[in-house]
Enzyme design. Structure first.
Site, PDB file in Angstrom:
ATOM      1  N   LYS A 204     -57.580  23.633  45.891  1.00 52.81           N
ATOM      2  CA  LYS A 204     -58.503  24.133  47.163  1.00 52.81           C
ATOM      3  C   LYS A 204     -57.522  24.580  48.271  1.00 52.81           C
ATOM      4  O   LYS A 204     -56.209  24.725  48.361  1.00 52.81           O
ATOM      5  CB  LYS A 204     -59.079  22.774  47.948  1.00 52.81           C
ATOM      6  CG  LYS A 204     -60.223  22.203  46.968  1.00 52.81           C
ATOM      7  CD  LYS A 204     -60.822  21.275  47.642  1.00 52.81           C
ATOM      8  CE  LYS A 204     -62.210  20.783  46.499  1.00 52.81           C
ATOM      9  NZ  LYS A 204     -62.933  19.837  47.147  1.00 52.81           N
ATOM     10  N   ARG A 238     -60.742  15.057  40.023  1.00 51.13           N
ATOM     11  CA  ARG A 238     -61.817  16.118  39.689  1.00 51.13           C
ATOM     12  C   ARG A 238     -60.664  17.478  39.619  1.00 51.13           C
ATOM     13  O   ARG A 238     -60.432  17.991  40.683  1.00 51.13           O
ATOM     14  CB  ARG A 238     -62.739  16.257  40.539  1.00 51.13           C
ATOM     15  CG  ARG A 238     -63.892  17.355  40.246  1.00 51.13           C
ATOM     16  CD  ARG A 238     -64.955  17.363  41.130  1.00 51.13           C
ATOM     17  NE  ARG A 238     -66.105  18.143  40.509  1.00 51.13           N
ATOM     18  CZ  ARG A 238     -65.890  19.548  40.938  1.00 51.13           C
ATOM     19  NH1 ARG A 238     -65.211  20.088  41.884  1.00 51.13           N
ATOM     20  NH2 ARG A 238     -66.871  20.402  40.512  1.00 51.13           N
TER      21      ARG A 238
END
Length: 261
Positions: A204, A238
């Site tokens: 991210k 995740r």
């Protein structure tokens, strides 16, 4: 939890696994690498993403969930906020609903309750198309915790028992770099009633901002955030890069077992 996006516009792997065969090969590789859950998503929720139609989302995820359930003895999660997709995914073999909107779309609470599946409630300030437009909090950890309590109450009213619920702070979803780092540093403060915490930091922008790395060069930063999350109490991580993440988690578990002895 291995990420399997069947969308053309996801921030990291958009378009790579839109075909059924490609998606199944990727799922098999992640399972062989140690993924215990495969998370199938048919709607991109990257910053600035536009919504997809219900029919398009169904067409993307249902055949894949059915195929995964038939071929592999692995838990399949559906990454969706759409009630009809929840119901269809459940009837075709999904075992977990992973909702970035925390069952706030009309009909989502009732649909999730009807499935009887486990539910992951994620915090997001705003919606994907505008969530990164100057997000603000007085105290991000306290506000995320209050949001979880509110959504847990809504779930209880809908007949969803707490032991079916997981919580995800929503890294990168309506948060600045500072907000994300505060949440990661104080993740243990969000362990409400010892409910499982799911953390998704893989590749991210928070990692890119700290390390000044593009998406395809964020592996080591991602692994560092996984290690921090696990040490702070995350139950599920995740990720896109399953094999190296499994190594990190196994090593952390070995150290913790030795320390407990």
């Amino acid at each position: 939890m291995g990420v399997l996006n069947v969308t053309p516009d996801s921030f990291s792997d958009g378009g790579r696994f839109v075909g059924l065969d490609q998606a199944l090969y990727q799922a098999e590789a992640m399972i062989e690498a140690g993924a215990a859950i495969i998370d199938v998503g048919g709607e991109s929720t990257r910053p600035g993403a536009q919504a997809v139609s219900e029919a398009e989302e169904l067409a993307r995820v249902v055949p894949l969930i059915e195929a995964l359930s038939a071929r592999f003895d692995t838990l399949v999660s559906v990454d969706t906020s759409t009630p009809l997709v929840m119901l269809a995914a459940a009837s075709h073999g999904a075992g977990l609903i992973n909702d970035v909107r925390a069952l706030q779309r009309p009909g989502a609470l009732a649909a999730a309750a009807q499935t009887g599946l486990a539910i992951c409630l994620m915090h997001m300030q705003g919606q994907p198309d505008k969530m990164q437009n100057q997000p603000r909090y007085a105290d991000v950890v306290a506000e995320v915790g209050a949001f979880f309590q509110h959504r847990l109450s809504a779930c209880a009213e809908a007949g969803i028992a707490r032991d079916r619920v997981l919580l995800d702070p929503g890294f990168g979803f309506g948060k600045t770099l500072e907000h994300n780092l505060q949440l990661l540093n104080r993740l243990d403060h969000l362990a409400i009633d010892q409910l499982p915490l799911l953390v998704g930091t893989s590749r991210k922008s928070m990692i890119g901002a700290v390390l000044n790395k593009p998406v395809d060069e964020r592996l080591y930063g991602s692994l560092a955030t996984v290690a921090a999350a696990v040490l702070k109490g995350a139950w599920i991580v995740r990720v896109h890069d399953v094999a190296p993440t499994v190594d990190v988690v196994r090593m952390l578990n070995a150290v913790r077992l030795e320390r407990s002895d």
